[in-house]
Design a protein around this motif. Sequence first.
Motif, PDB file in Angstrom:
ATOM      1  N   LYS A  35      -3.483   8.885   1.333  1.00 58.83           N
ATOM      2  CA  LYS A  35      -4.361   7.754   1.058  1.00 58.83           C
ATOM      3  C   LYS A  35      -4.654   7.673  -0.437  1.00 58.83           C
ATOM      4  O   LYS A  35      -4.771   8.696  -1.124  1.00 58.83           O
ATOM      5  CB  LYS A  35      -5.669   7.892   1.835  1.00 58.83           C
ATOM      6  CG  LYS A  35      -5.518   7.745   3.337  1.00 58.83           C
ATOM      7  CD  LYS A  35      -6.869   7.897   4.037  1.00 58.83           C
ATOM      8  CE  LYS A  35      -6.716   7.723   5.543  1.00 58.83           C
ATOM      9  NZ  LYS A  35      -8.014   7.901   6.255  1.00 58.83           N
ATOM     10  N   HIS A  36      -4.824   6.455  -0.938  1.00 57.52           N
ATOM     11  CA  HIS A  36      -5.048   6.252  -2.370  1.00 57.52           C
ATOM     12  C   HIS A  36      -6.244   7.054  -2.873  1.00 57.52           C
ATOM     13  O   HIS A  36      -6.220   7.605  -3.978  1.00 57.52           O
ATOM     14  CB  HIS A  36      -5.263   4.768  -2.653  1.00 57.52           C
ATOM     15  CG  HIS A  36      -4.036   3.935  -2.417  1.00 57.52           C
ATOM     16  ND1 HIS A  36      -3.996   2.580  -2.679  1.00 57.52           N
ATOM     17  CD2 HIS A  36      -2.797   4.250  -1.957  1.00 57.52           C
ATOM     18  CE1 HIS A  36      -2.800   2.102  -2.380  1.00 57.52           C
ATOM     19  NE2 HIS A  36      -2.064   3.099  -1.925  1.00 57.52           N
ATOM     20  N   GLU A  37      -7.293   7.096  -2.063  1.00 58.50           N
ATOM     21  CA  GLU A  37      -8.528   7.751  -2.524  1.00 58.50           C
ATOM     22  C   GLU A  37      -8.388   9.267  -2.636  1.00 58.50           C
ATOM     23  O   GLU A  37      -9.263   9.930  -3.216  1.00 58.50           O
ATOM     24  CB  GLU A  37      -9.691   7.414  -1.596  1.00 58.50           C
ATOM     25  CG  GLU A  37      -9.508   7.819  -0.143  1.00 58.50           C
ATOM     26  CD  GLU A  37      -8.990   6.684   0.723  1.00 58.50           C
ATOM     27  OE1 GLU A  37      -9.322   6.661   1.927  1.00 58.50           O
ATOM     28  OE2 GLU A  37      -8.248   5.821   0.202  1.00 58.50           O
ATOM     29  N   ASN A  38      -7.310   9.829  -2.132  1.00 53.14           N
ATOM     30  CA  ASN A  38      -7.132  11.280  -2.204  1.00 53.14           C
ATOM     31  C   ASN A  38      -6.324  11.729  -3.419  1.00 53.14           C
ATOM     32  O   ASN A  38      -6.101  12.939  -3.589  1.00 53.14           O
ATOM     33  CB  ASN A  38      -6.445  11.783  -0.935  1.00 53.14           C
ATOM     34  CG  ASN A  38      -7.344  11.676   0.285  1.00 53.14           C
ATOM     35  OD1 ASN A  38      -8.556  11.841   0.193  1.00 53.14           O
ATOM     36  ND2 ASN A  38      -6.760  11.398   1.438  1.00 53.14           N
ATOM     37  N   TYR A  39      -5.911  10.785  -4.259  1.00 49.85           N
ATOM     38  CA  TYR A  39      -5.095  11.160  -5.422  1.00 49.85           C
ATOM     39  C   TYR A  39      -5.909  11.692  -6.590  1.00 49.85           C
ATOM     40  O   TYR A  39      -5.407  12.496  -7.382  1.00 49.85           O
ATOM     41  CB  TYR A  39      -4.229   9.989  -5.871  1.00 49.85           C
ATOM     42  CG  TYR A  39      -2.987   9.821  -5.028  1.00 49.85           C
ATOM     43  CD1 TYR A  39      -1.922  10.704  -5.125  1.00 49.85           C
ATOM     44  CD2 TYR A  39      -2.900   8.790  -4.099  1.00 49.85           C
ATOM     45  CE1 TYR A  39      -0.793  10.564  -4.329  1.00 49.85           C
ATOM     46  CE2 TYR A  39      -1.776   8.631  -3.293  1.00 49.85           C
ATOM     47  CZ  TYR A  39      -0.732   9.532  -3.416  1.00 49.85           C
ATOM     48  OH  TYR A  39       0.382   9.392  -2.618  1.00 49.85           O
ATOM     49  N   ASP A  40      -7.151  11.258  -6.734  1.00 46.74           N
ATOM     50  CA  ASP A  40      -7.947  11.727  -7.875  1.00 46.74           C
ATOM     51  C   ASP A  40      -8.061  13.243  -7.868  1.00 46.74           C
ATOM     52  O   ASP A  40      -7.839  13.910  -8.893  1.00 46.74           O
ATOM     53  CB  ASP A  40      -9.343  11.097  -7.846  1.00 46.74           C
ATOM     54  CG  ASP A  40      -9.346   9.642  -8.301  1.00 46.74           C
ATOM     55  OD1 ASP A  40      -8.334   9.213  -8.905  1.00 46.74           O
ATOM     56  OD2 ASP A  40     -10.345   8.945  -8.056  1.00 46.74           O
ATOM     57  N   ARG A  41      -8.398  13.798  -6.720  1.00 51.26           N
ATOM     58  CA  ARG A  41      -8.533  15.255  -6.646  1.00 51.26           C
ATOM     59  C   ARG A  41      -7.172  15.933  -6.762  1.00 51.26           C
ATOM     60  O   ARG A  41      -7.057  16.998  -7.383  1.00 51.26           O
ATOM     61  CB  ARG A  41      -9.218  15.666  -5.341  1.00 51.26           C
ATOM     62  CG  ARG A  41      -9.479  17.167  -5.274  1.00 51.26           C
ATOM     63  CD  ARG A  41     -10.546  17.527  -4.271  1.00 51.26           C
ATOM     64  NE  ARG A  41     -10.766  18.968  -4.278  1.00 51.26           N
ATOM     65  CZ  ARG A  41     -10.155  19.823  -3.466  1.00 51.26           C
ATOM     66  NH1 ARG A  41      -9.285  19.377  -2.557  1.00 51.26           N
ATOM     67  NH2 ARG A  41     -10.399  21.121  -3.534  1.00 51.26           N
ATOM     68  N   SER A  60       1.207   3.987  -3.005  1.00 45.37           N
ATOM     69  CA  SER A  60       0.947   5.404  -2.781  1.00 45.37           C
ATOM     70  C   SER A  60       2.093   6.258  -3.295  1.00 45.37           C
ATOM     71  O   SER A  60       1.875   7.330  -3.877  1.00 45.37           O
ATOM     72  CB  SER A  60       0.709   5.668  -1.290  1.00 45.37           C
ATOM     73  OG  SER A  60       0.392   7.023  -1.073  1.00 45.37           O
ATOM     74  N   TYR A  68       0.831  -1.203   0.000  1.00 47.14           N
ATOM     75  CA  TYR A  68       0.000   0.000   0.000  1.00 47.14           C
ATOM     76  C   TYR A  68       0.868   1.257   0.000  1.00 47.14           C
ATOM     77  O   TYR A  68       0.637   2.201  -0.763  1.00 47.14           O
ATOM     78  CB  TYR A  68      -0.916  -0.005   1.226  1.00 47.14           C
ATOM     79  CG  TYR A  68      -1.902   1.142   1.256  1.00 47.14           C
ATOM     80  CD1 TYR A  68      -3.213   0.969   0.827  1.00 47.14           C
ATOM     81  CD2 TYR A  68      -1.532   2.421   1.711  1.00 47.14           C
ATOM     82  CE1 TYR A  68      -4.130   2.016   0.840  1.00 47.14           C
ATOM     83  CE2 TYR A  68      -2.431   3.473   1.732  1.00 47.14           C
ATOM     84  CZ  TYR A  68      -3.733   3.257   1.298  1.00 47.14           C
ATOM     85  OH  TYR A  68      -4.630   4.303   1.301  1.00 47.14           O
TER      86      TYR A  68
END
Length: 328
Positions: free
Chosen positions: A309-315, A245, A241
């Motif tokens: 966190k992975h989910e914060n990379y899109d933004r 990241s 993980y």
Amino acid sequence: MIIMDRNTSPISPLSDEAMMEVLSRTKINEYPSAEIDHFKKVYADYYNINPDNIEVANGSDEWIQKVVMTLGQDGVMTVAPDFVMYEEYSAQIDAKFITVPCDEHYRFDFDAVIAQIDQEKPSLFLISMPHNPTGQLFKYEELKRLSDAMKNIGGYLVIDEAYAEFGPDFDKPSGEHVLIIRTLSKMYGIAGLRVGLVIAEGETFKKVTSINHPYPVNSLSLNLSSKIFEDKEALADFIDYQKKSKEMLEDAFDKVSEKVNVIESYTNFVFTYGDNAVALGQYLMDNGYRCRMYNNETLKNVVRYSIIKHENYDRLNKLISEWGNQNV
């Protein structure tokens, strides 16, 4: 605010259930002698090293302080920039502190470093590997030259491996004059538990550990640390993980590599510099991503970002692209 200025893990290496299990069996009414021995064994087994050459303390910062106190009385040297606490701990014992500066691209001339060692003859040389704050790796030949130069003057070399697990395996010089400092704060994600290690041999090991406390780390921190290394499957997933990241972080800043200089990093952060770096950093800061900026003159055009966190990379990717399009 998304935190990108601490160089810590965005997630915990242990589940709530695992932490509760450890807490339930931790004997807080007893001194942690068995816990220290057990942790050193599981750590040594993981790295295939001799547990007798390992000692623990309250974070790697404490080991930096201890090596400065025990080995740095005749002067401490490092490259500049490097970890800021090298200078702070040298000042605590009023040790002469010498630095050898980088060039405009944050690279180091080891001919100049060796010449300065020969001239100043410090008793201690500290260097982070991978390098903090740039994230670069030094070559084995460069470290070996440092080692040989310090040995020739009767001094010591400390290799600070705080971020080593994020890079490839690398060769390093050995000998009784070489010490390794490590931490569980970065790859292993327990900065709040404050567990650091020194690895050394012979009389050097005796010197630096002579001022260690009888029980330098508490029972709960030691047991939680041991749990990380005992559950190898969970640890492998956690490391994956973290490394994923880091890949996502590098990919994000590749989008603006023509506008901002990015040094190839072997750590859990990326180091950006140049005329546009601060502008990008401020744009991301204004939009909820807190990055690391510096007051230091050498680093005034530098911004550093650690993994999230992975989910914060899109933004993050969207914001970086927006900034890039606005600055064509």
